[in-house]
Scaffold this motif. Structure first.
Motif, short mmCIF file in Angstrom:
data_model
loop_
_atom_site.label_atom_id
_atom_site.label_comp_id
_atom_site.label_asym_id
_atom_site.label_seq_id
_atom_site.Cartn_x
_atom_site.Cartn_y
_atom_site.Cartn_z
N ARG A 118 2.69 5.87 13.14
CA ARG A 118 2.18 5.80 14.58
C ARG A 118 1.40 7.12 14.99
O ARG A 118 0.67 7.07 15.82
N GLN A 119 1.92 8.18 14.69
CA GLN A 119 1.16 9.32 14.90
C GLN A 119 -0.19 9.21 14.51
O GLN A 119 -1.12 10.12 15.03
N MET A 120 -0.35 8.88 13.15
CA MET A 120 -1.66 8.96 12.58
C MET A 120 -2.62 8.18 13.39
O MET A 120 -3.73 8.44 13.55
N SER A 142 7.44 11.66 7.32
CA SER A 142 8.93 11.24 7.84
C SER A 142 8.52 9.94 8.63
O SER A 142 7.37 9.37 8.88
N GLU A 143 9.34 9.07 9.07
CA GLU A 143 9.55 7.99 9.95
C GLU A 143 8.85 8.35 11.34
O GLU A 143 9.06 9.59 11.68
N GLY A 144 7.72 7.50 11.50
CA GLY A 144 6.97 7.64 12.87
C GLY A 144 5.60 8.18 12.53
O GLY A 144 4.64 8.24 13.52
N PRO A 153 0.84 -1.31 0.00
CA PRO A 153 -0.05 -0.11 0.14
C PRO A 153 0.91 1.17 0.11
O PRO A 153 1.97 1.31 0.49
N LEU A 154 0.25 2.35 -0.64
CA LEU A 154 0.96 3.80 -0.60
C LEU A 154 0.52 4.60 0.71
O LEU A 154 -0.87 4.63 0.87
N PHE A 155 1.55 5.00 1.48
CA PHE A 155 0.79 5.90 2.63
C PHE A 155 1.59 7.15 2.46
O PHE A 155 0.78 8.31 2.77
N SER A 156 2.61 7.51 1.68
CA SER A 156 3.11 8.67 1.65
C SER A 156 3.82 8.84 0.04
O SER A 156 4.67 7.89 -0.15
#
Length: 280
Positions: free
Chosen positions: A30-32, A25-27, A17-20
């Motif tokens: 989890r922030q989402m 950036s990395e992390g 899947p494409l997320f960005s």
């Protein structure tokens, strides 16, 4: 017709899947999750997440003959069975509805069909009724299981994928599934019982078997029977594009499935010997 991913697709490559596109950036993932849950990212200890299609189901076709949605296999049969269970009023037996998870990944989880959950529940019901262990085994021998898992409907573009005489079609009613390799729990006795129940109410049904050179997967019937052995039959509702993101079934089949399964729940099935069964 064979379960699993098509051989020309690679899970690690073609289903990534494409997320960005580079803005995150990395992390950020989890922030989402933390933002959606309304907590701090440091509070997220672990998670189980799944990709889903959020398009939503729809009825379509010039005559509204089709229903398309995600996870019709096997939420459709699970829904039909639950509606039938809730509508049934049968004082001649103890009716049970069991809905398991993880069928598509093998069912060998604590909540899957291969777990002891069903047996444990039945044992506790038996104990609450003040009955003995021998009574429990006698009750199992006098019981019948209907396993509901959707069936492959005939696709007009690929008739070569199907057995020439054991095909099912959309909007044709509930499907009885058989396999010589015993991947379905249907046998001559259970099929005769189920057909008799439906025929008495003039309810439509179909039969399905894979082409002998194209074995399909198994269903929950045989897996459940590992823990609670009893007469069993595999049925399901016909559909196209099984295991795709957006599956398709007939708009009439859910109602027909409810009627068929309600007829089973309402029937008084008396099993006195291995092949001696009376229906009223």
């Amino acid at each position: 017709m064979v379960r699993g991913l098509a051989p020309e697709l690679n899970r690690a490559v073609d289903l990534m899947p494409l997320f960005s596109a580079g803005e995150l950036s990395e992390g950020a993932f989890r922030q989402m999750i933390a933002m959606e849950a309304g907590v701090d990212a440091s509070d997220v200890l672990s998670f189980d997440l799944f990709l889903v299609d959020h398009t939503g189901g729809r009825i379509w076709g010039y005559k509204d003959e089709f229903v398309s949605a995600g996870h019709l296999d096997d939420l459709q049969s699970a829904y039909a069975a639950l509606k039938a269970f809730l509508a049934s009023d049968n004082d001649s037996d103890i009716s049970v509805y069991a809905c398991f998870d993880n069928e598509e990944v093998g069912s060998n989880t604590k909540q899957g069909a291969m777990s002891t959950f069903l047996r444990d529940t039945l044992v506790r019901i038996n104990s609450a009724l003040g009955l003995s262990e021998d009574d429990f085994h006698r009750a199992l021998a006098a019981s019948m299981l209907v396993s509901c898992d959707n069936a492959h409907a005939l696709h007009p573009a690929h008739p070569e994928k199907y057995d020439s005489t054991n095909q099912c079609r959309l909007n044709g009613g509930i499907v009885i599934k058989e396999a010589a390799r015993q991947s379905y729990c249907t046998d001559a006795v259970s099929r005769a019982v189920f057909e008799e129940i439906l025929s008495a109410r003039n309810l439509p049904y179909q039969v399905f078997a894979n082409r002998s050179d194209m074995p399909g997967g198994s269903t929950l019937g045989n897996l459940s029977n590992i823990q609670v052995s009893m007469h069993g039959i595999d049925v399901g509702l016909p559909q196209l594009a099984m295991h795709s993101v957006f599956e398709t079934t007939g708009s009439r089949d859910t109602a027909l499935g409810i009627q068929a399964l309600l007829a089973f729940y309402d029937a008084d099935i008396v099993i006195s010997e291995a092949d001696s069964i009376k229906i009223s």
